[in-house]
Design a protein around this motif. Structure first.
Motif, PDB file in Angstrom:
ATOM      1  N   MET A   1       7.050  -3.970  11.304  1.00 45.36           N
ATOM      2  CA  MET A   1       6.859  -3.615  12.711  1.00 45.36           C
ATOM      3  C   MET A   1       6.412  -2.162  12.831  1.00 45.36           C
ATOM      4  N   ILE A   2       7.056  -1.291  12.084  1.00 47.77           N
ATOM      5  CA  ILE A   2       6.674   0.112  12.133  1.00 47.77           C
ATOM      6  C   ILE A   2       5.234   0.279  11.644  1.00 47.77           C
ATOM      7  N   ARG A   3       4.861  -0.471  10.607  1.00 48.67           N
ATOM      8  CA  ARG A   3       3.488  -0.384  10.119  1.00 48.67           C
ATOM      9  C   ARG A   3       2.480  -0.838  11.171  1.00 48.67           C
ATOM     10  N   ARG A   4       2.817  -1.849  11.946  1.00 46.90           N
ATOM     11  CA  ARG A   4       1.885  -2.309  12.983  1.00 46.90           C
ATOM     12  C   ARG A   4       1.596  -1.190  13.983  1.00 46.90           C
TER      13      ARG A   4
ATOM     14  N   LEU B   1       3.899   5.917  20.220  1.00 48.62           N
ATOM     15  CA  LEU B   1       3.660   4.540  20.660  1.00 48.62           C
ATOM     16  C   LEU B   1       4.889   3.676  20.394  1.00 48.62           C
ATOM     17  N   PHE B   2       5.488   3.859  19.236  1.00 50.95           N
ATOM     18  CA  PHE B   2       6.647   3.056  18.852  1.00 50.95           C
ATOM     19  C   PHE B   2       7.860   3.375  19.723  1.00 50.95           C
TER      20      PHE B   2
ATOM     21  N   ASP C   1       0.836  -1.187   0.000  1.00 51.22           N
ATOM     22  CA  ASP C   1       0.000   0.000   0.000  1.00 51.22           C
ATOM     23  C   ASP C   1       0.887   1.259   0.000  1.00 51.22           C
ATOM     24  N   GLU C   2       0.717   2.111  -1.002  1.00 54.22           N
ATOM     25  CA  GLU C   2       1.592   3.274  -1.158  1.00 54.22           C
ATOM     26  C   GLU C   2       1.464   4.268  -0.004  1.00 54.22           C
ATOM     27  N   LEU C   3       0.231   4.487   0.465  1.00 51.17           N
ATOM     28  CA  LEU C   3       0.033   5.428   1.571  1.00 51.17           C
ATOM     29  C   LEU C   3       0.734   4.933   2.829  1.00 51.17           C
ATOM     30  N   GLU C   4       0.537   3.657   3.156  1.00 52.81           N
ATOM     31  CA  GLU C   4       1.197   3.095   4.339  1.00 52.81           C
ATOM     32  C   GLU C   4       2.711   3.118   4.172  1.00 52.81           C
ATOM     33  N   ARG C   5       3.168   2.802   2.982  1.00 52.05           N
ATOM     34  CA  ARG C   5       4.621   2.783   2.747  1.00 52.05           C
ATOM     35  C   ARG C   5       5.235   4.176   2.952  1.00 52.05           C
ATOM     36  N   SER C   6       4.540   5.199   2.471  1.00 56.39           N
ATOM     37  CA  SER C   6       5.072   6.557   2.626  1.00 56.39           C
ATOM     38  C   SER C   6       5.041   7.000   4.086  1.00 56.39           C
TER      39      SER C   6
ATOM     40  N   GLY D   1      -3.786   4.598  14.300  1.00 61.03           N
ATOM     41  CA  GLY D   1      -4.802   5.094  13.381  1.00 61.03           C
ATOM     42  C   GLY D   1      -4.230   5.819  12.174  1.00 61.03           C
ATOM     43  N   LEU D   2      -3.027   5.429  11.741  1.00 60.27           N
ATOM     44  CA  LEU D   2      -2.319   6.019  10.599  1.00 60.27           C
ATOM     45  C   LEU D   2      -1.877   7.464  10.852  1.00 60.27           C
ATOM     46  N   ASP D   3      -1.923   7.875  12.103  1.00 63.18           N
ATOM     47  CA  ASP D   3      -1.421   9.193  12.508  1.00 63.18           C
ATOM     48  C   ASP D   3       0.064   9.018  12.848  1.00 63.18           C
ATOM     49  N   THR D   4       0.945   9.569  12.023  1.00 66.05           N
ATOM     50  CA  THR D   4       2.380   9.308  12.184  1.00 66.05           C
ATOM     51  C   THR D   4       2.933   9.818  13.515  1.00 66.05           C
ATOM     52  N   GLU D   5       2.437  10.951  13.988  1.00 67.65           N
ATOM     53  CA  GLU D   5       2.937  11.482  15.260  1.00 67.65           C
ATOM     54  C   GLU D   5       2.492  10.612  16.434  1.00 67.65           C
TER      55      GLU D   5
END
Length: 252
Positions: free
Chosen positions: A49-52, A67-68, A21-26, A58-62
Motif C-alpha cells: 500500500m505504501i508503495r502504491r 498523499l498517504f 526492487d531495492e530502490l522502492e523497498r528502501s 513519482g517516487l518522491d518520498t515527501e
C-alpha cells in the motif's frame, strides 16, 4: 517427499519480500518512518500500500508521504468502523449495478459496472460515494497475496440522459485516484453510445494520466474477441460470450 517440497516452496514464497526492487523497498522504509511519526495508522498497512502511494508521488518520498497521510485522514473519517455496512447503501445495492466474478489471465479480479442501472434522480449522492468505497474495499479484500490490481468492464448499453451523473462520476474518480492509487489495471468501456462521448469530454480533464492509459473503448463487433484476448472463456461473463454467470458484488 512431494508434499514436503510443496510445503517448503510455500514457506519460501511466504517469506519472500513483497517488494523486490531495492530502490522502492528502501524508499518505502523511509516513507513508513516519516508517516509513522505523523499517524499511528501507518503501522496497520502493508508495504504494498505504501508503495502504491510512493509510485503515485513519482517516487518522491515527501510528496508520496503527504498523499498517504491525506488518505489516512480520509479513511479515519470515512471508514470509522473500518468498513461500509450494506445497510448504509441498501438502495444502490438493490439495483445490482456492480457485479464481480472471475479473473483475467493475469489473475486480476473482474468487475462489471452497468451504467444503465444507475439513476441519480432516485439516489443519494452521499450514499453513492459510500457505495463506491464499499465496492473498492470489497474488491481489494478479495485479492490474493501480492495482487494489487483489478479490471473493470464498464457496460453502457441502454445508458442515456437519465443515467448521467457528472457529480457522481467525478466523486468516484476522485476516490479511486486519491485513495486507491495503483489499484486499477484496465477499464474496458463497452456498448458506449455517442451521447456518452459528450459526457466524457466533461470528465476528461479530471482523469489523471495513469488512469487515461488504462481506458480502452471496445467496438461492439469485436467485443467478445477483444475480451478473450485478456480473459479466458471460463472466466468471462456469459453475457459477453463466456461461461461465468453474473454475481452482484454483495453476493460475491
Amino acid at each position: 517427499m512431494e508434499k514436503k517440497e510443496n510445503k517448503e516452496a510455500a514457506a519460501e514464497y511466504e517469506n519472500e519480500p513483497l517488494i523486490k526492487d531495492e530502490l522502492e523497498r528502501s524508499k518505502v522504509k523511509i516513507m513508513r518512518a516519516l508517516c509513522d511519526q505523523e499517524d499511528p495508522l501507518t503501522k496497520d498497512v502493508d508495504d504494498l500500500m505504501i508503495r502504491r502511494f510512493l509510485r503515485a508521488g513519482g517516487l518522491d518520498t515527501e510528496k508520496a508521504s503527504k498523499l498517504f497521510l491525506k488518505y489516512l485522514t480520509w479513511k479515519r473519517s470515512y471508514l470509522p468502523k473500518g468498513h461500509i455496512s450494506e445497510s448504509e447503501i441498501a438502495n444502490d445495492l438493490s439495483h445490482k449495478k456492480v457485479c464481480m466474478q472471475g479473473h483475467d489471465k493475469m489473475g486480476r479480479p473482474i468487475v462489471v459496472a452497468f451504467g444503465n442501472r444507475h439513476n441519480p434522480s432516485k439516489g443519494n449522492p452521499e450514499e453513492f460515494k459510500r457505495f463506491v468505497v464499499y465496492t473498492l474495499e470489497k474488491i481489494c479484500a478479495g485479492m490474493p497475496r501480492g495482487e494489487e490490481k483489478f479490471v473493470v468492464i464498464g457496460d453502457l448499453q441502454g445508458w442515456g440522459y437519465t443515467h448521467s451523473d457528472i457529480r457522481g462520476y467525478l466523486a468516484a474518480l476522485s476516490i479511486l485516484q486519491d485513495c486507491y492509487p495503483g489499484r486499477l489495471g484496465k477499464i474496458y468501456v463497452v456498448h458506449a453510445p455517442y451521447l456518452f462521448m459528450k459526457v466524457r469530454k466533461l470528465i476528461q480533464p479530471f482523469v489523471d494520466s495513469n488512469t487515461k492509459q488504462r481506458i480502452a473503448f471496445v467496438e461492439n463487433k469485436k467485443l467478445t474477441s477483444t475480451l478473450l484476448e485478456d480473459i479466458e472463456e471460463s472466466q468471462l461473463l456469459d453475457i459477453y460470450g463466456g461461461k461465468m454467470p453474473l454475481v452482484p458484488i454483495q453476493d460475491s
